[in-house]
Scaffold this motif. Sequence first.
Motif, PDB file in Angstrom:
ATOM      1  N   LEU A 275      -1.236 -22.777  56.990  1.00 24.34           N
ATOM      2  CA  LEU A 275       0.069 -23.278  57.436  1.00 24.34           C
ATOM      3  C   LEU A 275       1.127 -23.189  56.352  1.00 24.34           C
ATOM      4  CD1 LEU A 275      -1.170 -26.457  59.343  1.00 24.34           C
ATOM      5  CD2 LEU A 275      -0.325 -24.340  60.362  1.00 24.34           C
ATOM      6  N   ASP A 276       0.700 -22.983  55.112  1.00 23.82           N
ATOM      7  CA  ASP A 276       1.634 -22.913  53.981  1.00 23.82           C
ATOM      8  C   ASP A 276       2.376 -21.587  54.020  1.00 23.82           C
ATOM      9  OD1 ASP A 276       3.033 -23.139  51.637  1.00 23.82           O
ATOM     10  OD2 ASP A 276       1.282 -23.604  50.394  1.00 23.82           O
ATOM     11  N   GLY A 277       3.680 -21.650  54.146  1.00 23.87           N
ATOM     12  CA  GLY A 277       4.472 -20.424  54.194  1.00 23.87           C
ATOM     13  C   GLY A 277       4.494 -19.667  52.886  1.00 23.87           C
ATOM     14  N   GLY A 278       4.195 -20.340  51.767  1.00 24.31           N
ATOM     15  CA  GLY A 278       4.203 -19.672  50.466  1.00 24.31           C
ATOM     16  C   GLY A 278       2.892 -19.004  50.111  1.00 24.31           C
ATOM     17  N   LEU A 279       1.882 -19.113  50.947  1.00 24.99           N
ATOM     18  CA  LEU A 279       0.589 -18.499  50.651  1.00 24.99           C
ATOM     19  C   LEU A 279       0.658 -17.012  50.965  1.00 24.99           C
ATOM     20  CD1 LEU A 279      -2.388 -18.910  49.838  1.00 24.99           C
ATOM     21  CD2 LEU A 279      -2.897 -19.328  52.254  1.00 24.99           C
TER      22      LEU A 279
ATOM     23  N   ILE B 232      -7.386 -17.392  60.606  1.00 25.46           N
ATOM     24  CA  ILE B 232      -6.594 -16.154  60.579  1.00 25.46           C
ATOM     25  C   ILE B 232      -5.507 -16.188  61.642  1.00 25.46           C
ATOM     26  CG2 ILE B 232      -6.728 -13.674  61.009  1.00 25.46           C
ATOM     27  CD1 ILE B 232      -9.401 -13.640  59.602  1.00 25.46           C
ATOM     28  N   ASP B 233      -5.823 -16.697  62.815  1.00 27.31           N
ATOM     29  CA  ASP B 233      -4.809 -16.809  63.862  1.00 27.31           C
ATOM     30  C   ASP B 233      -3.694 -17.768  63.449  1.00 27.31           C
ATOM     31  OD1 ASP B 233      -3.740 -16.384  66.514  1.00 27.31           O
ATOM     32  OD2 ASP B 233      -4.453 -18.387  66.997  1.00 27.31           O
ATOM     33  N   THR B 234      -4.067 -18.862  62.772  1.00 26.54           N
ATOM     34  CA  THR B 234      -3.046 -19.794  62.271  1.00 26.54           C
ATOM     35  C   THR B 234      -2.169 -19.134  61.220  1.00 26.54           C
ATOM     36  OG1 THR B 234      -4.569 -21.639  62.677  1.00 26.54           O
ATOM     37  CG2 THR B 234      -2.701 -22.057  61.235  1.00 26.54           C
ATOM     38  N   TYR B 235      -2.773 -18.328  60.357  1.00 27.92           N
ATOM     39  CA  TYR B 235      -1.985 -17.643  59.324  1.00 27.92           C
ATOM     40  C   TYR B 235      -1.015 -16.647  59.945  1.00 27.92           C
ATOM     41  CZ  TYR B 235      -0.899 -15.065  55.052  1.00 27.92           C
ATOM     42  OH  TYR B 235      -0.239 -14.472  54.006  1.00 27.92           O
ATOM     43  N   LEU B 236      -1.477 -15.889  60.941  1.00 28.56           N
ATOM     44  CA  LEU B 236      -0.580 -14.926  61.593  1.00 28.56           C
ATOM     45  C   LEU B 236       0.541 -15.631  62.349  1.00 28.56           C
ATOM     46  CD1 LEU B 236      -3.184 -12.352  62.972  1.00 28.56           C
ATOM     47  CD2 LEU B 236      -1.743 -12.152  60.941  1.00 28.56           C
ATOM     48  N   LYS B 237       0.249 -16.804  62.880  1.00 26.63           N
ATOM     49  CA  LYS B 237       1.284 -17.553  63.585  1.00 26.63           C
ATOM     50  C   LYS B 237       2.323 -18.112  62.615  1.00 26.63           C
ATOM     51  CE  LYS B 237      -0.269 -20.193  66.766  1.00 26.63           C
ATOM     52  NZ  LYS B 237      -0.907 -21.350  67.455  1.00 26.63           N
TER      53      LYS B 237
ATOM     54  N   ALA C 283      -9.310 -11.863  73.000  1.00 25.73           N
ATOM     55  CA  ALA C 283      -8.968 -10.761  73.898  1.00 25.73           C
ATOM     56  C   ALA C 283      -7.579 -10.921  74.500  1.00 25.73           C
ATOM     57  CB  ALA C 283     -10.011 -10.655  75.008  1.00 25.73           C
ATOM     58  N   GLN C 284      -7.064 -12.149  74.552  1.00 23.67           N
ATOM     59  CA  GLN C 284      -5.739 -12.414  75.121  1.00 23.67           C
ATOM     60  C   GLN C 284      -4.697 -12.743  74.056  1.00 23.67           C
ATOM     61  OE1 GLN C 284      -6.470 -15.625  77.828  1.00 23.67           O
ATOM     62  NE2 GLN C 284      -7.787 -14.421  79.175  1.00 23.67           N
ATOM     63  N   ASN C 285      -5.064 -12.544  72.775  1.00 30.25           N
ATOM     64  CA  ASN C 285      -4.175 -12.914  71.669  1.00 30.25           C
ATOM     65  C   ASN C 285      -3.247 -11.745  71.353  1.00 30.25           C
ATOM     66  OD1 ASN C 285      -2.959 -14.014  69.427  1.00 30.25           O
ATOM     67  ND2 ASN C 285      -4.871 -14.678  68.468  1.00 30.25           N
TER      68      ASN C 285
END
Length: 439
Positions: free
Chosen positions: A215-219, A246-251, A282-284
């Motif tokens: 969730l950290d935008g600076g990572l 990984i899905d949280t990071y891409l979001k 599959a739906q992401n």
Amino acid sequence: MKKAPSPEPVTISVNHPSHNGQETFTDDMEYYSWFDEACIQDMNYFVKTITGIKSKGIRPDLIGSIIAHYASKWLPDLSGNVSAITTPPQTESVTASVMKKRFFVETLIGILPPEKDSVPCNFLLRLLRTAKMVGANPNYLTEMENRVAWQLDQASLKELLIPSFSHTSGTLLDVELVTRLVKKFVGLDSEGVKTGAALVKVAKLVDSYLAEAALDGGLSLPEFISFIEALPSYARTTEDGLYRAIDTYLKAHPQVLKQERKELCRLIDSRKLSPEAALHAAQNDRLPVRAIIRVLFTEQTKLSRHVDWSGSLTRSPPTNPSASHYFEPGSGGRCLSKREMNVQQAEIKRLREDVARLQSECSAMHLQVERLMEKKSGGSKGFFRWKRLGLAPSIRGSVSVEEMTNGENGEGFEPQTPGNMKTRLVKGRTPSRWRKSMS
């Protein structure tokens, strides 16, 4: 707590990570001037008490409990209770408060029992966080990291979320610190010191930490990938936690390029995803197309394997008649899952329908043969009423015997019709006058 009668110069005996011996603070007047005399005397008395307890052979875990209790009373930062943390009094400057905490932390680290697992891991994490906050000596920090890495499987996510106190770091959490801890623990596992169960616990802890750090935008992406690769792939029994991170990071990082998304999704082993996670993947829309195809192909392979297993189970029933068909043979009595049971029941139903269809076709063919035989007999009520005379079985027997005879003599098989069968029977059993009339 009992205090010394006079504020004499203090000599504290501690176990320094870099050198053993006595550390005298009287020569460093600048460092000594930050503390009041009561503080030095109380810490000196506590160190002497712990040293006396150690000399009597007390168990290391009891000594660790005493130190943790004392530190929680003396430094509220180490108690784990957020409400107990208070701001320093206004009469004391911020610099003096920081230097006093540094003195306490370094002294506590120096008197910790050297035995492994003698101090709770969560207390060590709080002590490490405070040591980084007050800028403790790097030697003490290294010792604390080694201690925490040894007991990392006992850590909790709450205590592992150590904030970054470096001005050069762009992240809120100290991801580099946790990465080092994980790599040290994996090194212990490769040496055979730690068990596989401990590595699985650390894998779950790392996946939970990844979801928070994502969730950290600076990572940055290299830091995130380095943290993921710090743990070997065999440590994860399931990839659901990694996929969620990984899905949280891409979001949280929509600016990640397409090629970088591919590189990140290669770290996911689609074979270890649960059906729910695979359906979500599959739906992401945030995943690249190749990653989605890989997930779909893996699920199709799993489904085909289940169908093959159910088919082999239906074709080769267990030798034990009392064995239930809900258990898979060769699996030690493993109960089939609901999905496998549904596939197996559908296969059995299909086979039953095929058998019923074949039986109806066979009955129709028998009926048609009987009608043809009655039609060829001309409706007479005499000798050719095969069914009434009970000669149908003999007809079938004579036909089969003659077929075998023809086959042995090398002759071709003659088409078997009711007329042919009737003629052959007449030739073998009726007088010559009947034979002439038939011709």
